[in-house]
Design a protein around this motif. Structure first.
Motif, short mmCIF file in Angstrom:
data_model
loop_
_atom_site.label_atom_id
_atom_site.label_comp_id
_atom_site.label_asym_id
_atom_site.label_seq_id
_atom_site.Cartn_x
_atom_site.Cartn_y
_atom_site.Cartn_z
N MET A 16 -47.96 24.33 63.27
CA MET A 16 -47.31 25.17 64.27
C MET A 16 -47.01 24.31 65.51
SD MET A 16 -47.24 28.23 62.94
CE MET A 16 -46.60 29.11 64.36
N GLY A 17 -45.93 24.65 66.19
CA GLY A 17 -45.64 23.93 67.44
C GLY A 17 -44.38 24.44 68.10
N GLY A 18 -44.28 24.19 69.39
CA GLY A 18 -43.08 24.55 70.14
C GLY A 18 -42.74 23.45 71.12
N MET A 19 -41.51 23.48 71.64
CA MET A 19 -41.09 22.46 72.60
C MET A 19 -40.07 23.06 73.55
SD MET A 19 -41.80 19.18 73.07
CE MET A 19 -42.39 18.57 71.52
N VAL A 20 -40.22 22.74 74.83
CA VAL A 20 -39.22 23.11 75.84
C VAL A 20 -38.62 21.80 76.34
CG1 VAL A 20 -38.79 24.30 78.01
CG2 VAL A 20 -40.68 25.06 76.55
N VAL A 21 -37.33 21.61 76.16
CA VAL A 21 -36.68 20.36 76.54
C VAL A 21 -35.73 20.64 77.71
CG1 VAL A 21 -35.41 18.34 75.71
CG2 VAL A 21 -36.65 19.78 74.08
N ASP A 22 -35.79 19.78 78.72
CA ASP A 22 -34.91 19.97 79.88
C ASP A 22 -33.84 18.89 79.91
OD1 ASP A 22 -33.83 20.82 82.27
OD2 ASP A 22 -35.32 19.77 83.51
N SER A 23 -32.61 19.31 80.17
CA SER A 23 -31.51 18.35 80.31
C SER A 23 -31.58 17.63 81.65
CB SER A 23 -30.17 19.09 80.21
OG SER A 23 -30.06 19.99 81.31
N GLY A 24 -32.26 18.26 82.62
CA GLY A 24 -32.32 17.70 83.97
C GLY A 24 -31.04 17.91 84.76
N THR A 25 -30.13 18.73 84.23
CA THR A 25 -28.81 18.86 84.87
C THR A 25 -28.66 20.12 85.72
OG1 THR A 25 -27.95 19.92 82.86
CG2 THR A 25 -27.60 17.54 83.08
N PHE A 26 -29.61 21.05 85.63
CA PHE A 26 -29.42 22.29 86.40
C PHE A 26 -29.91 22.06 87.83
CE2 PHE A 26 -30.23 26.55 87.95
CZ PHE A 26 -29.08 27.19 87.54
N ASP A 27 -29.08 22.51 88.78
CA ASP A 27 -29.44 22.33 90.20
C ASP A 27 -30.23 23.55 90.68
OD1 ASP A 27 -29.73 21.86 92.84
OD2 ASP A 27 -27.58 21.71 93.30
N TRP A 28 -31.55 23.43 90.66
CA TRP A 28 -32.41 24.57 91.02
C TRP A 28 -32.26 24.94 92.49
CZ3 TRP A 28 -33.74 26.59 86.68
CH2 TRP A 28 -33.96 25.77 85.58
#
Ligand code: PLP
Length: 431
Positions: free
Chosen positions: A220-232
Protein backbone atom coordinates in the motif's frame (compact mmCIF):
# COMPACT_ATOMS: atom_id res chain seq x y z
CA UNK A 1 24.33 9.44 -10.71
CA UNK A 2 25.11 12.67 -8.84
CA UNK A 3 22.82 15.59 -7.98
CA UNK A 4 24.24 17.67 -10.84
CA UNK A 5 23.88 14.91 -13.46
CA UNK A 6 22.14 16.09 -16.64
CA UNK A 7 18.49 15.18 -17.21
CA UNK A 8 18.04 11.64 -18.45
CA UNK A 9 15.29 9.68 -20.18
CA UNK A 10 12.34 8.32 -18.20
CA UNK A 11 13.68 4.75 -18.43
CA UNK A 12 16.94 5.85 -16.79
CA UNK A 13 15.31 8.00 -14.12
CA UNK A 14 12.86 5.25 -13.10
CA UNK A 15 15.92 3.25 -11.96
CA UNK A 16 18.23 6.00 -10.67
CA UNK A 17 16.36 9.14 -9.59
CA UNK A 18 16.83 9.90 -5.90
CA UNK A 19 19.16 6.94 -5.27
CA UNK A 20 22.88 6.80 -4.60
CA UNK A 21 25.08 4.01 -3.25
CA UNK A 22 24.48 3.88 0.51
CA UNK A 23 27.03 6.28 2.08
CA UNK A 24 27.58 4.00 5.10
CA UNK A 25 28.11 0.65 3.35
CA UNK A 26 28.30 1.25 -0.40
CA UNK A 27 25.20 -0.93 -0.88
CA UNK A 28 24.08 -0.30 -4.46
CA UNK A 29 20.39 -0.95 -3.93
CA UNK A 30 18.56 1.50 -1.65
CA UNK A 31 18.56 -0.12 1.81
CA UNK A 32 15.39 -0.53 3.87
CA UNK A 33 16.06 1.86 6.75
CA UNK A 34 13.81 -0.01 9.18
CA UNK A 35 14.25 2.69 11.76
CA UNK A 36 12.17 5.11 13.80
CA UNK A 37 14.43 7.90 15.13
CA UNK A 38 17.73 9.53 14.13
CA UNK A 39 20.55 10.61 16.46
CA UNK A 40 21.09 14.38 16.58
CA UNK A 41 24.69 15.62 16.32
CA UNK A 42 24.08 17.91 19.30
CA UNK A 43 21.39 20.11 20.85
CA UNK A 44 21.86 22.86 18.23
CA UNK A 45 21.39 20.36 15.41
CA UNK A 46 18.18 19.07 17.03
CA UNK A 47 16.85 22.62 17.44
CA UNK A 48 17.67 23.51 13.81
CA UNK A 49 15.84 20.43 12.53
CA UNK A 50 12.78 21.08 14.68
CA UNK A 51 12.72 24.75 13.57
CA UNK A 52 12.90 23.67 9.88
CA UNK A 53 16.13 25.68 9.59
CA UNK A 54 17.97 22.56 8.48
CA UNK A 55 16.68 19.62 6.44
CA UNK A 56 17.37 16.17 7.86
CA UNK A 57 15.94 13.11 9.52
CA UNK A 58 14.19 13.39 12.88
CA UNK A 59 11.55 10.70 13.19
CA UNK A 60 10.10 8.34 10.58
CA UNK A 61 6.56 9.70 10.86
CA UNK A 62 8.03 12.73 9.04
CA UNK A 63 10.99 11.47 7.05
CA UNK A 64 12.86 8.23 6.46
CA UNK A 65 15.82 7.66 4.12
CA UNK A 66 14.17 4.85 2.11
CA UNK A 67 10.92 6.78 1.80
CA UNK A 68 12.89 9.91 0.82
CA UNK A 69 14.38 8.08 -2.18
CA UNK A 70 10.91 7.05 -3.32
CA UNK A 71 9.67 10.63 -2.92
CA UNK A 72 12.47 11.95 -5.12
CA UNK A 73 12.03 9.11 -7.63
CA UNK A 74 8.35 9.80 -8.20
CA UNK A 75 8.73 13.60 -8.08
CA UNK A 76 11.34 13.26 -10.85
CA UNK A 77 9.21 10.91 -12.96
CA UNK A 78 6.27 13.34 -12.74
CA UNK A 79 8.49 16.37 -13.43
CA UNK A 80 7.68 17.90 -10.01
CA UNK A 81 9.86 19.70 -7.47
CA UNK A 82 9.00 17.55 -4.46
CA UNK A 83 6.75 14.80 -3.17
CA UNK A 84 5.31 13.52 0.08
CA UNK A 85 4.89 9.77 0.47
CA UNK A 86 2.11 8.44 2.64
CA UNK A 87 0.35 5.25 3.67
CA UNK A 88 -2.18 4.93 0.83
CA UNK A 89 -3.77 6.73 -2.10
CA UNK A 90 -6.66 7.75 0.12
CA UNK A 91 -4.37 9.37 2.67
CA UNK A 92 -2.62 11.17 -0.23
CA UNK A 93 -5.94 12.80 -1.12
CA UNK A 94 -6.47 14.11 2.41
CA UNK A 95 -2.82 15.23 2.68
CA UNK A 96 -3.12 17.03 -0.67
CA UNK A 97 -6.16 18.98 0.52
CA UNK A 98 -5.08 19.75 4.10
CA UNK A 99 -2.89 22.80 3.29
CA UNK A 100 -5.63 24.30 1.13
CA UNK A 101 -8.83 23.83 3.08
CA UNK A 102 -10.58 25.35 6.08
CA UNK A 103 -14.03 24.48 7.41
CA UNK A 104 -16.65 25.83 4.98
CA UNK A 105 -14.38 25.45 1.93
CA UNK A 106 -15.09 23.25 -1.05
CA UNK A 107 -13.41 21.48 -3.96
CA UNK A 108 -14.86 21.05 -7.44
CA UNK A 109 -14.43 17.40 -8.48
CA UNK A 110 -15.19 15.24 -11.50
CA UNK A 111 -18.08 12.77 -11.30
CA UNK A 112 -15.79 10.22 -12.99
CA UNK A 113 -13.69 9.06 -10.05
CA UNK A 114 -12.75 5.84 -8.28
CA UNK A 115 -15.73 4.83 -6.09
CA UNK A 116 -13.75 5.05 -2.84
CA UNK A 117 -12.82 8.62 -3.71
CA UNK A 118 -16.47 9.47 -4.41
CA UNK A 119 -17.34 8.16 -0.93
CA UNK A 120 -14.39 9.92 0.74
CA UNK A 121 -15.33 13.20 -0.93
CA UNK A 122 -19.12 12.99 -0.66
CA UNK A 123 -19.28 11.65 2.92
CA UNK A 124 -16.13 11.61 5.03
CA UNK A 125 -14.59 15.01 4.29
CA UNK A 126 -17.82 16.63 5.46
CA UNK A 127 -16.64 15.85 8.98
CA UNK A 128 -13.79 18.31 8.45
CA UNK A 129 -16.33 20.90 7.32
CA UNK A 130 -15.14 20.45 3.72
CA UNK A 131 -17.44 19.91 0.75
CA UNK A 132 -16.95 18.37 -2.70
CA UNK A 133 -19.06 19.62 -5.59
CA UNK A 134 -19.41 16.85 -8.18
CA UNK A 135 -19.55 18.12 -11.74
CA UNK A 136 -19.49 16.47 -15.18
CA UNK A 137 -16.06 17.64 -16.39
CA UNK A 138 -17.25 17.43 -20.02
CA UNK A 139 -19.45 20.43 -19.20
CA UNK A 140 -16.83 23.20 -18.99
CA UNK A 141 -19.44 25.84 -18.17
CA UNK A 142 -20.61 23.81 -15.18
CA UNK A 143 -17.03 23.38 -13.91
CA UNK A 144 -16.43 27.09 -14.17
CA UNK A 145 -19.74 27.96 -12.52
CA UNK A 146 -19.15 25.56 -9.63
CA UNK A 147 -15.94 27.41 -8.63
CA UNK A 148 -16.85 30.01 -6.02
CA UNK A 149 -14.96 32.13 -3.49
CA UNK A 150 -14.93 29.16 -1.11
CA UNK A 151 -13.49 26.77 -3.73
CA UNK A 152 -9.88 25.85 -3.00
CA UNK A 153 -9.03 23.26 -5.69
CA UNK A 154 -10.23 21.39 -8.76
CA UNK A 155 -9.79 17.58 -8.69
CA UNK A 156 -9.98 14.87 -11.35
CA UNK A 157 -8.32 11.65 -12.55
CA UNK A 158 -6.23 11.75 -15.75
CA UNK A 159 -7.44 8.35 -17.01
CA UNK A 160 -10.37 7.57 -14.75
CA UNK A 161 -10.94 4.36 -12.82
CA UNK A 162 -12.94 2.48 -14.03
CA UNK A 163 -14.73 3.95 -17.02
CA UNK A 164 -12.21 4.45 -19.84
CA UNK A 165 -12.71 8.19 -19.46
CA UNK A 166 -9.86 10.62 -20.11
CA UNK A 167 -10.12 14.11 -18.61
CA UNK A 168 -9.36 16.99 -20.96
CA UNK A 169 -6.56 18.21 -18.68
CA UNK A 170 -5.54 21.30 -20.70
CA UNK A 171 -9.15 22.54 -20.81
CA UNK A 172 -9.75 21.94 -17.09
CA UNK A 173 -6.35 23.45 -16.23
CA UNK A 174 -7.34 26.58 -18.13
CA UNK A 175 -10.49 26.94 -16.02
CA UNK A 176 -8.51 26.36 -12.80
CA UNK A 177 -5.94 28.93 -13.89
CA UNK A 178 -8.65 31.49 -14.65
CA UNK A 179 -10.20 30.92 -11.23
CA UNK A 180 -6.82 31.09 -9.44
CA UNK A 181 -7.13 27.49 -8.22
CA UNK A 182 -4.71 24.57 -8.20
CA UNK A 183 -5.66 21.60 -10.39
CA UNK A 184 -5.05 18.31 -8.54
CA UNK A 185 -4.86 15.21 -10.75
CA UNK A 186 -5.01 11.62 -9.57
CA UNK A 187 -2.58 9.98 -12.01
CA UNK A 188 -2.88 6.46 -10.57
CA UNK A 189 -4.36 4.73 -13.62
CA UNK A 190 -2.12 6.47 -16.16
CA UNK A 191 1.20 6.57 -14.23
CA UNK A 192 3.81 9.19 -15.20
CA UNK A 193 5.04 6.88 -17.98
CA UNK A 194 1.80 7.29 -19.92
CA UNK A 195 0.71 10.78 -18.86
CA UNK A 196 2.47 13.67 -17.13
CA UNK A 197 -0.29 15.99 -15.89
CA UNK A 198 2.13 18.86 -15.10
CA UNK A 199 2.84 19.14 -18.84
CA UNK A 200 -0.88 19.75 -19.35
CA UNK A 201 -1.33 22.46 -16.72
CA UNK A 202 -1.92 20.51 -13.48
CA UNK A 203 -0.31 21.84 -10.30
CA UNK A 204 -0.45 18.82 -7.98
CA UNK A 205 -0.50 15.09 -8.76
CA UNK A 206 -1.56 12.38 -6.36
CA UNK A 207 -1.02 8.64 -6.64
CA UNK A 208 -2.14 5.44 -5.14
CA UNK A 209 1.30 3.83 -5.46
CA UNK A 210 -0.50 0.64 -4.39
CA UNK A 211 -1.28 0.11 -8.08
CA UNK A 212 1.04 0.27 -11.11
CA UNK A 213 3.93 2.02 -9.37
CA UNK A 214 4.51 -0.88 -6.97
CA UNK A 215 3.10 -3.22 -9.59
CA UNK A 216 2.80 -6.57 -7.86
CA UNK A 217 -0.15 -6.15 -5.51
CA UNK A 218 2.13 -6.18 -2.48
CA UNK A 219 2.49 -2.70 -0.97
CA UNK A 220 0.00 0.00 0.00
CA UNK A 221 1.17 3.55 -0.57
CA UNK A 222 0.30 7.06 -1.67
CA UNK A 223 2.16 10.09 -3.00
CA UNK A 224 1.45 13.81 -3.28
CA UNK A 225 3.66 15.44 -5.92
CA UNK A 226 3.99 19.20 -6.31
CA UNK A 227 4.88 20.92 -9.57
CA UNK A 228 6.06 23.96 -7.59
CA UNK A 229 4.27 26.19 -10.12
CA UNK A 230 1.23 27.38 -8.17
CA UNK A 231 1.58 30.86 -6.69
CA UNK A 232 0.11 30.45 -3.20
CA UNK A 233 0.64 34.15 -2.47
CA UNK A 234 -1.30 35.43 -5.49
CA UNK A 235 -4.45 35.66 -3.32
CA UNK A 236 -5.43 35.44 0.33
CA UNK A 237 -7.12 32.07 -0.30
CA UNK A 238 -4.36 29.87 1.17
CA UNK A 239 -3.51 31.16 4.66
CA UNK A 240 -1.79 27.89 5.68
CA UNK A 241 0.76 28.56 2.94
CA UNK A 242 1.13 32.31 3.38
CA UNK A 243 0.25 33.29 6.96
CA UNK A 244 2.49 32.72 10.02
CA UNK A 245 2.32 29.09 11.22
CA UNK A 246 1.97 29.15 15.03
CA UNK A 247 3.45 25.66 15.50
CA UNK A 248 6.70 26.84 13.86
CA UNK A 249 7.11 30.18 15.67
CA UNK A 250 5.31 32.17 12.98
CA UNK A 251 7.19 30.72 9.98
CA UNK A 252 5.50 31.49 6.64
CA UNK A 253 5.78 28.42 4.40
CA UNK A 254 5.56 30.08 0.99
CA UNK A 255 7.81 32.99 1.91
CA UNK A 256 10.40 30.66 3.48
CA UNK A 257 10.42 27.68 1.10
CA UNK A 258 9.25 29.17 -2.24
CA UNK A 259 8.40 26.41 -4.74
CA UNK A 260 9.04 23.73 -2.06
CA UNK A 261 6.48 25.27 0.33
CA UNK A 262 3.66 22.82 -0.36
CA UNK A 263 5.98 19.78 -0.03
CA UNK A 264 7.47 21.07 3.23
CA UNK A 265 3.98 21.77 4.56
CA UNK A 266 2.90 18.23 3.62
CA UNK A 267 5.72 16.79 5.72
CA UNK A 268 6.04 19.32 8.53
CA UNK A 269 2.31 19.71 9.16
CA UNK A 270 0.43 16.98 7.22
CA UNK A 271 2.53 13.97 8.17
CA UNK A 272 3.45 15.41 11.56
CA UNK A 273 -0.16 15.92 12.65
CA UNK A 274 -2.22 13.43 10.66
CA UNK A 275 0.49 10.76 10.74
CA UNK A 276 -0.18 8.54 7.68
CA UNK A 277 3.50 7.89 6.92
CA UNK A 278 4.62 5.23 4.48
CA UNK A 279 6.58 2.28 5.86
CA UNK A 280 10.18 1.93 4.63
CA UNK A 281 9.45 -1.67 3.62
CA UNK A 282 6.62 -0.52 1.33
CA UNK A 283 8.77 2.30 -0.05
CA UNK A 284 11.46 -0.27 -0.91
CA UNK A 285 8.95 -2.52 -2.70
CA UNK A 286 7.60 0.47 -4.61
CA UNK A 287 11.12 1.53 -5.62
CA UNK A 288 11.62 -1.96 -7.10
CA UNK A 289 8.32 -1.51 -8.96
CA UNK A 290 9.40 1.86 -10.36
CA UNK A 291 12.51 0.28 -11.89
CA UNK A 292 10.39 -1.64 -14.42
CA UNK A 293 7.47 0.77 -14.78
CA UNK A 294 7.95 1.64 -18.46
CA UNK A 295 8.33 -2.00 -19.51
CA UNK A 296 5.30 -3.11 -17.56
CA UNK A 297 3.10 -0.25 -18.75
CA UNK A 298 3.96 -1.03 -22.36
CA UNK A 299 2.85 -4.64 -21.89
CA UNK A 300 -0.23 -3.69 -19.83
CA UNK A 301 -1.33 -1.36 -22.65
CA UNK A 302 -0.55 -3.83 -25.45
CA UNK A 303 -2.44 -6.68 -23.75
CA UNK A 304 -5.37 -4.43 -22.79
CA UNK A 305 -5.76 -3.16 -26.37
CA UNK A 306 -5.75 -6.69 -27.85
CA UNK A 307 -8.29 -7.93 -25.29
CA UNK A 308 -10.53 -4.86 -25.67
CA UNK A 309 -10.53 -5.36 -29.45
CA UNK A 310 -11.36 -9.04 -29.05
CA UNK A 311 -14.23 -8.28 -26.65
CA UNK A 312 -15.58 -5.52 -28.89
CA UNK A 313 -15.83 -7.97 -31.79
CA UNK A 314 -17.59 -10.63 -29.66
CA UNK A 315 -21.42 -10.73 -29.89
CA UNK A 316 -21.80 -11.68 -26.21
CA UNK A 317 -20.52 -8.20 -25.36
CA UNK A 318 -22.73 -5.12 -25.44
CA UNK A 319 -19.92 -2.56 -25.43
CA UNK A 320 -16.35 -1.92 -24.31
CA UNK A 321 -15.23 1.31 -22.66
CA UNK A 322 -11.51 1.73 -23.25
CA UNK A 323 -9.83 4.91 -24.42
CA UNK A 324 -7.33 2.82 -26.41
CA UNK A 325 -10.10 1.70 -28.81
CA UNK A 326 -10.74 3.76 -31.94
CA UNK A 327 -14.47 3.55 -31.17
CA UNK A 328 -13.99 5.37 -27.83
CA UNK A 329 -15.15 8.99 -27.69
CA UNK A 330 -11.92 9.63 -25.73
CA UNK A 331 -9.56 7.92 -28.20
CA UNK A 332 -8.17 11.12 -29.70
CA UNK A 333 -7.83 12.77 -26.31
CA UNK A 334 -5.97 9.71 -25.02
CA UNK A 335 -3.65 9.79 -28.05
CA UNK A 336 -2.82 13.40 -27.19
CA UNK A 337 -2.47 13.14 -23.39
CA UNK A 338 -1.25 9.53 -23.09
CA UNK A 339 0.35 8.78 -26.47
CA UNK A 340 2.12 5.60 -25.31
CA UNK A 341 -1.15 3.89 -24.38
CA UNK A 342 -4.40 4.16 -22.47
CA UNK A 343 -3.32 1.99 -19.50
CA UNK A 344 -4.44 -1.54 -18.68
CA UNK A 345 -7.79 -0.81 -17.07
CA UNK A 346 -11.19 -0.84 -18.77
CA UNK A 347 -14.81 -1.89 -18.45
CA UNK A 348 -17.20 -3.82 -20.65
CA UNK A 349 -20.92 -4.49 -20.66
CA UNK A 350 -22.02 -8.10 -20.90
CA UNK A 351 -25.26 -9.01 -22.67
CA UNK A 352 -27.29 -10.60 -19.90
CA UNK A 353 -26.69 -7.72 -17.49
CA UNK A 354 -26.12 -7.91 -13.75
CA UNK A 355 -26.52 -11.71 -13.36
CA UNK A 356 -24.21 -12.48 -16.30
CA UNK A 357 -21.56 -10.13 -14.83
CA UNK A 358 -21.70 -11.92 -11.48
CA UNK A 359 -21.41 -15.34 -13.18
CA UNK A 360 -18.52 -14.12 -15.30
CA UNK A 361 -16.43 -13.12 -12.30
CA UNK A 362 -17.28 -16.44 -10.64
CA UNK A 363 -15.99 -18.46 -13.61
CA UNK A 364 -12.62 -16.95 -14.50
CA UNK A 365 -9.53 -18.95 -13.64
CA UNK A 366 -6.44 -16.89 -14.57
CA UNK A 367 -8.09 -13.57 -13.73
CA UNK A 368 -8.40 -12.99 -9.98
CA UNK A 369 -11.62 -11.62 -8.55
CA UNK A 370 -10.18 -8.85 -6.35
CA UNK A 371 -10.65 -5.15 -5.56
CA UNK A 372 -7.38 -3.86 -6.93
CA UNK A 373 -5.75 -2.75 -10.16
CA UNK A 374 -2.27 -2.37 -11.59
CA UNK A 375 -1.04 -5.83 -10.55
CA UNK A 376 1.18 -8.03 -12.75
CA UNK A 377 -1.74 -10.47 -12.48
CA UNK A 378 -4.95 -9.87 -14.41
CA UNK A 379 -7.82 -8.83 -12.17
CA UNK A 380 -11.58 -8.66 -12.62
CA UNK A 381 -14.38 -7.16 -10.59
CA UNK A 382 -18.02 -6.21 -10.81
CA UNK A 383 -17.61 -2.61 -9.66
CA UNK A 384 -21.29 -1.88 -8.97
CA UNK A 385 -21.51 -4.59 -6.29
CA UNK A 386 -18.05 -3.95 -4.80
CA UNK A 387 -15.77 -0.90 -5.25
CA UNK A 388 -18.69 1.34 -6.25
CA UNK A 389 -21.28 -0.35 -4.01
CA UNK A 390 -21.68 2.64 -1.65
CA UNK A 391 -22.69 4.87 -4.58
CA UNK A 392 -26.23 5.57 -5.79
CA UNK A 393 -27.17 4.05 -9.20
CA UNK A 394 -26.82 7.56 -10.69
CA UNK A 395 -23.34 7.98 -9.19
CA UNK A 396 -22.39 4.50 -10.47
CA UNK A 397 -23.51 5.38 -14.01
CA UNK A 398 -21.70 8.72 -13.87
CA UNK A 399 -18.50 7.01 -12.68
CA UNK A 400 -18.75 4.43 -15.50
CA UNK A 401 -19.55 1.59 -13.09
CA UNK A 402 -23.14 0.67 -13.98
CA UNK A 403 -24.78 -2.58 -12.83
CA UNK A 404 -24.11 -4.38 -16.14
CA UNK A 405 -20.39 -3.50 -16.28
CA UNK A 406 -17.37 -5.58 -15.46
CA UNK A 407 -13.97 -3.97 -14.83
CA UNK A 408 -10.73 -5.65 -15.79
CA UNK A 409 -7.15 -4.72 -14.95
CA UNK A 410 -5.14 -6.48 -17.60
CA UNK A 411 -1.91 -8.00 -16.33
CA UNK A 412 1.33 -9.18 -17.85
CA UNK A 413 0.41 -12.80 -18.64
CA UNK A 414 0.34 -14.03 -22.26
CA UNK A 415 -2.56 -12.34 -23.99
CA UNK A 416 -3.79 -15.58 -25.64
CA UNK A 417 -4.23 -17.20 -22.21
CA UNK A 418 -6.18 -14.19 -20.96
CA UNK A 419 -8.50 -14.21 -23.98
CA UNK A 420 -9.07 -17.96 -23.59
CA UNK A 421 -9.94 -17.46 -19.91
CA UNK A 422 -12.47 -14.71 -20.63
CA UNK A 423 -13.91 -16.76 -23.50
CA UNK A 424 -14.63 -19.83 -21.34
CA UNK A 425 -15.98 -17.69 -18.47
CA UNK A 426 -18.31 -15.80 -20.84
CA UNK A 427 -19.60 -19.09 -22.22
CA UNK A 428 -20.43 -20.26 -18.69
CA UNK A 429 -21.88 -16.87 -17.69
CA UNK A 430 -24.33 -16.89 -20.60
CA UNK A 431 -25.16 -20.63 -20.59
N1 PLP B 1 -7.23 6.62 -6.73
C1 PLP B 1 -7.54 5.64 -7.58
C2 PLP B 1 -7.71 5.96 -9.03
C3 PLP B 1 -7.72 4.34 -7.12
O1 PLP B 1 -8.03 3.37 -7.99
C4 PLP B 1 -7.57 4.07 -5.74
C5 PLP B 1 -7.77 2.71 -5.21
O2 PLP B 1 -8.26 1.83 -5.88
C6 PLP B 1 -7.24 5.13 -4.88
C7 PLP B 1 -7.06 6.40 -5.41
C8 PLP B 1 -7.07 4.91 -3.42
O3 PLP B 1 -5.83 4.30 -3.22
P1 PLP B 1 -5.47 3.34 -1.97
O4 PLP B 1 -6.29 2.10 -2.15
O5 PLP B 1 -4.00 3.13 -2.13
O6 PLP B 1 -5.84 4.09 -0.76
Amino acid sequence: MTDDSPAHAFETMQIHAGAKPDPATGARQTPIYQNTAYVFRDADHAAALFNLQEVGFIYSRLTNPTVAVLQERIATLEGGVGAVACASGHSAQILALLPLMSPGDNIVVSTRLYGGTVTQFSQTIKRFGWEAKFVDFEDRGAVSKACTKKTKAVFCESIANPGGYVTDLPAIAKIAERKGLPLIVDNTTATPYLCRPFEHGAHIVIHSTTKYLSGNGTAMGGMVVDSGTFDWSASDKYPSMTEPEPAYHGLKFHETFGPMAYTFHGIAVGLRDLGPCQSPQNAFITLLGCETLSLRMERHCENAKKIAEWLEADDRIESVSYAGLKSSPYYRRARKLAPKGASGLFTFKVKGGYEACRKLVDNVSIFSHVANLGDARSLIIHSASTTHRQLTPEQQEAAGAGADMVRVSIGLEHVDDLIADLDQALTKALA
